[in-house]
Design a protein around this motif. Structure first.
Motif, PDB file in Angstrom:
ATOM      1  N   TRP A 130      -0.112   9.718   0.502  1.00  0.00           N
ATOM      2  CA  TRP A 130       0.324   8.952   1.666  1.00  0.00           C
ATOM      3  C   TRP A 130       1.575   8.144   1.349  1.00  0.00           C
ATOM      4  CZ3 TRP A 130      -5.303   7.040   1.775  1.00  0.00           C
ATOM      5  CH2 TRP A 130      -6.125   8.020   2.313  1.00  0.00           C
ATOM      6  N   LYS A 131       1.623   7.558   0.150  1.00  0.00           N
ATOM      7  CA  LYS A 131       2.804   6.784  -0.247  1.00  0.00           C
ATOM      8  C   LYS A 131       4.038   7.676  -0.301  1.00  0.00           C
ATOM      9  CE  LYS A 131       0.502   3.162  -2.916  1.00  0.00           C
ATOM     10  NZ  LYS A 131       0.245   2.652  -4.270  1.00  0.00           N
ATOM     11  N   ARG A 132       3.921   8.847  -0.930  1.00  0.00           N
ATOM     12  CA  ARG A 132       5.048   9.786  -1.033  1.00  0.00           C
ATOM     13  C   ARG A 132       5.544  10.210   0.344  1.00  0.00           C
ATOM     14  NH1 ARG A 132       1.944  12.455  -4.717  1.00  0.00           N
ATOM     15  NH2 ARG A 132       1.469  14.048  -3.191  1.00  0.00           N
ATOM     16  N   GLU A 133       4.590  10.430   1.250  1.00  0.00           N
ATOM     17  CA  GLU A 133       4.945  10.912   2.584  1.00  0.00           C
ATOM     18  C   GLU A 133       5.260   9.779   3.551  1.00  0.00           C
ATOM     19  OE1 GLU A 133       1.634  13.388   3.656  1.00  0.00           O
ATOM     20  OE2 GLU A 133       2.081  14.857   2.089  1.00  0.00           O
ATOM     21  N   GLY A 134       5.123   8.532   3.081  1.00  0.00           N
ATOM     22  CA  GLY A 134       5.416   7.376   3.931  1.00  0.00           C
ATOM     23  C   GLY A 134       4.428   7.213   5.071  1.00  0.00           C
ATOM     24  N   LEU A 135       3.173   7.596   4.853  1.00  0.00           N
ATOM     25  CA  LEU A 135       2.157   7.522   5.898  1.00  0.00           C
ATOM     26  C   LEU A 135       1.252   6.317   5.700  1.00  0.00           C
ATOM     27  CD1 LEU A 135       1.061  11.271   5.913  1.00  0.00           C
ATOM     28  CD2 LEU A 135       2.601  10.143   7.523  1.00  0.00           C
ATOM     29  N   GLU A 136       0.682   5.852   6.783  1.00  0.00           N
ATOM     30  CA  GLU A 136      -0.326   4.805   6.728  1.00  0.00           C
ATOM     31  C   GLU A 136      -1.662   5.448   6.377  1.00  0.00           C
ATOM     32  OE1 GLU A 136      -0.274   1.366   7.327  1.00  0.00           O
ATOM     33  OE2 GLU A 136       1.883   1.653   7.123  1.00  0.00           O
ATOM     34  N   PRO A 137      -2.464   4.810   5.539  1.00  0.00           N
ATOM     35  CA  PRO A 137      -3.794   5.352   5.230  1.00  0.00           C
ATOM     36  C   PRO A 137      -4.633   5.462   6.502  1.00  0.00           C
ATOM     37  CG  PRO A 137      -3.261   3.564   3.739  1.00  0.00           C
ATOM     38  CD  PRO A 137      -2.188   3.591   4.798  1.00  0.00           C
ATOM     39  N   PRO A 138      -5.433   6.532   6.637  1.00  0.00           N
ATOM     40  CA  PRO A 138      -6.275   6.696   7.823  1.00  0.00           C
ATOM     41  C   PRO A 138      -7.376   5.644   7.931  1.00  0.00           C
ATOM     42  CG  PRO A 138      -6.061   8.771   6.645  1.00  0.00           C
ATOM     43  CD  PRO A 138      -5.452   7.710   5.789  1.00  0.00           C
ATOM     44  N   ILE A 139      -7.676   4.972   6.826  1.00  0.00           N
ATOM     45  CA  ILE A 139      -8.692   3.917   6.849  1.00  0.00           C
ATOM     46  C   ILE A 139      -7.968   2.593   6.732  1.00  0.00           C
ATOM     47  CG2 ILE A 139     -10.604   2.838   5.629  1.00  0.00           C
ATOM     48  CD1 ILE A 139     -11.440   5.552   4.640  1.00  0.00           C
ATOM     49  N   THR A 140      -8.194   1.741   7.698  1.00  0.00           N
ATOM     50  CA  THR A 140      -7.624   0.402   7.634  1.00  0.00           C
ATOM     51  C   THR A 140      -8.752  -0.580   7.367  1.00  0.00           C
ATOM     52  OG1 THR A 140      -7.843   0.171  10.022  1.00  0.00           O
ATOM     53  CG2 THR A 140      -5.716   0.928   9.181  1.00  0.00           C
ATOM     54  N   GLU A 141      -8.420  -1.687   6.777  1.00  0.00           N
ATOM     55  CA  GLU A 141      -9.433  -2.694   6.468  1.00  0.00           C
ATOM     56  C   GLU A 141      -9.969  -3.274   7.767  1.00  0.00           C
ATOM     57  OE1 GLU A 141     -10.724  -3.460   3.492  1.00  0.00           O
ATOM     58  OE2 GLU A 141      -9.450  -1.866   2.703  1.00  0.00           O
ATOM     59  N   GLN A 142     -11.290  -3.403   7.823  1.00  0.00           N
ATOM     60  CA  GLN A 142     -11.934  -4.021   8.966  1.00  0.00           C
ATOM     61  C   GLN A 142     -11.795  -5.534   8.838  1.00  0.00           C
ATOM     62  OE1 GLN A 142     -13.353  -2.291  11.456  1.00  0.00           O
ATOM     63  NE2 GLN A 142     -12.964  -0.320  10.504  1.00  0.00           N
ATOM     64  N   ARG A 143     -11.390  -6.178   9.893  1.00  0.00           N
ATOM     65  CA  ARG A 143     -11.273  -7.636   9.879  1.00  0.00           C
ATOM     66  C   ARG A 143     -12.308  -8.223  10.817  1.00  0.00           C
ATOM     67  NH1 ARG A 143      -5.741  -6.225   9.483  1.00  0.00           N
ATOM     68  NH2 ARG A 143      -4.865  -7.005   7.551  1.00  0.00           N
ATOM     69  N   MET A 144     -12.830  -9.360  10.412  1.00  0.00           N
ATOM     70  CA  MET A 144     -13.810 -10.037  11.263  1.00  0.00           C
ATOM     71  C   MET A 144     -13.088 -10.790  12.372  1.00  0.00           C
ATOM     72  SD  MET A 144     -16.512 -11.483   8.456  1.00  0.00           S
ATOM     73  CE  MET A 144     -17.188 -12.603   9.619  1.00  0.00           C
ATOM     74  N   ASN A 145     -13.605 -10.655  13.570  1.00  0.00           N
ATOM     75  CA  ASN A 145     -13.073 -11.393  14.713  1.00  0.00           C
ATOM     76  C   ASN A 145     -14.038 -12.522  15.043  1.00  0.00           C
ATOM     77  OD1 ASN A 145     -10.906  -9.642  14.996  1.00  0.00           O
ATOM     78  ND2 ASN A 145     -12.091  -8.253  16.303  1.00  0.00           N
ATOM     79  N   ARG A 146     -13.459 -13.679  15.363  1.00  0.00           N
ATOM     80  CA  ARG A 146     -14.317 -14.814  15.727  1.00  0.00           C
ATOM     81  C   ARG A 146     -14.175 -15.100  17.181  1.00  0.00           C
ATOM     82  NH1 ARG A 146     -15.603 -18.758  11.047  1.00  0.00           N
ATOM     83  NH2 ARG A 146     -15.499 -17.278   9.387  1.00  0.00           N
TER      84      ARG A 146
END
Length: 146
Positions: A130-146
């Motif tokens: 992904w880094k070589r191809e300049g792509l965003e990882p398909p998994i993003t970190e889940q963030r807690m919403n309040r």
């Protein structure tokens, strides 16, 4: 999923059905004969590299000897579903891994492939790709919403 499609898979929906095992015949056959290897590859991606595919494969094999591999497999199916907000259908994760291990593993493997992963090369190699191809990882970190 159509390999020529440029549309990304929908978040919250499986890209293939549980019984679409023959969409990738080679993976289906490989899974029939070496389910522990396929499981190991899935587990490494689902755990974002914190467990190696070899270690997961060995644990799955060892647990299979005492008939607990289905519980271990179900745990990782649950993790995979959580990553992409996938529904638990048509049955529970534990039931699927107990009764339809090959169907479950092949669906999980196809899901990762359809979402931009190559489970065969492992987590680190996917990140580097992904880094070589300049792509965003398909998994993003889940963030807690309040």
């Amino acid at each position: 999923m159509d390999p020529n499609s440029t549309k990304p898979p929908a978040h919250g929906q499986w890209t293939t059905g549980l019984y679409d095992c023959f969409e990738d015949r080679s993976n289906c056959c490989f899974t029939c004969f070496c389910p522990c290897v396929v499981f190991g590859r899935i587990a490494e991606i689902a755990d974002k590299g914190t467990i190696s595919s070899n270690k997961a494969c060995l644990l799955y094999s060892a647990l299979g000897a005492i008939h607990w591999a289905s519980l271990f497999g179900a745990t990782y199916r649950t993790k995979l579903r959580a990553l992409f907000s996938l529904p638990e259908e048509p049955h529970s994760d534990c039931f699927l891994h107990s009764c339809c291990c090959v169907c479950s593993l092949t669906q999980e493997y196809r899901e990762l492939q359809n979402r931009g992963f190559d489970p065969a090369i492992g987590w680190e190699a996917n990140v580097e790709k992904w880094k070589r191809e300049g792509l965003e990882p398909p998994i993003t970190e889940q963030r807690m919403n309040r």
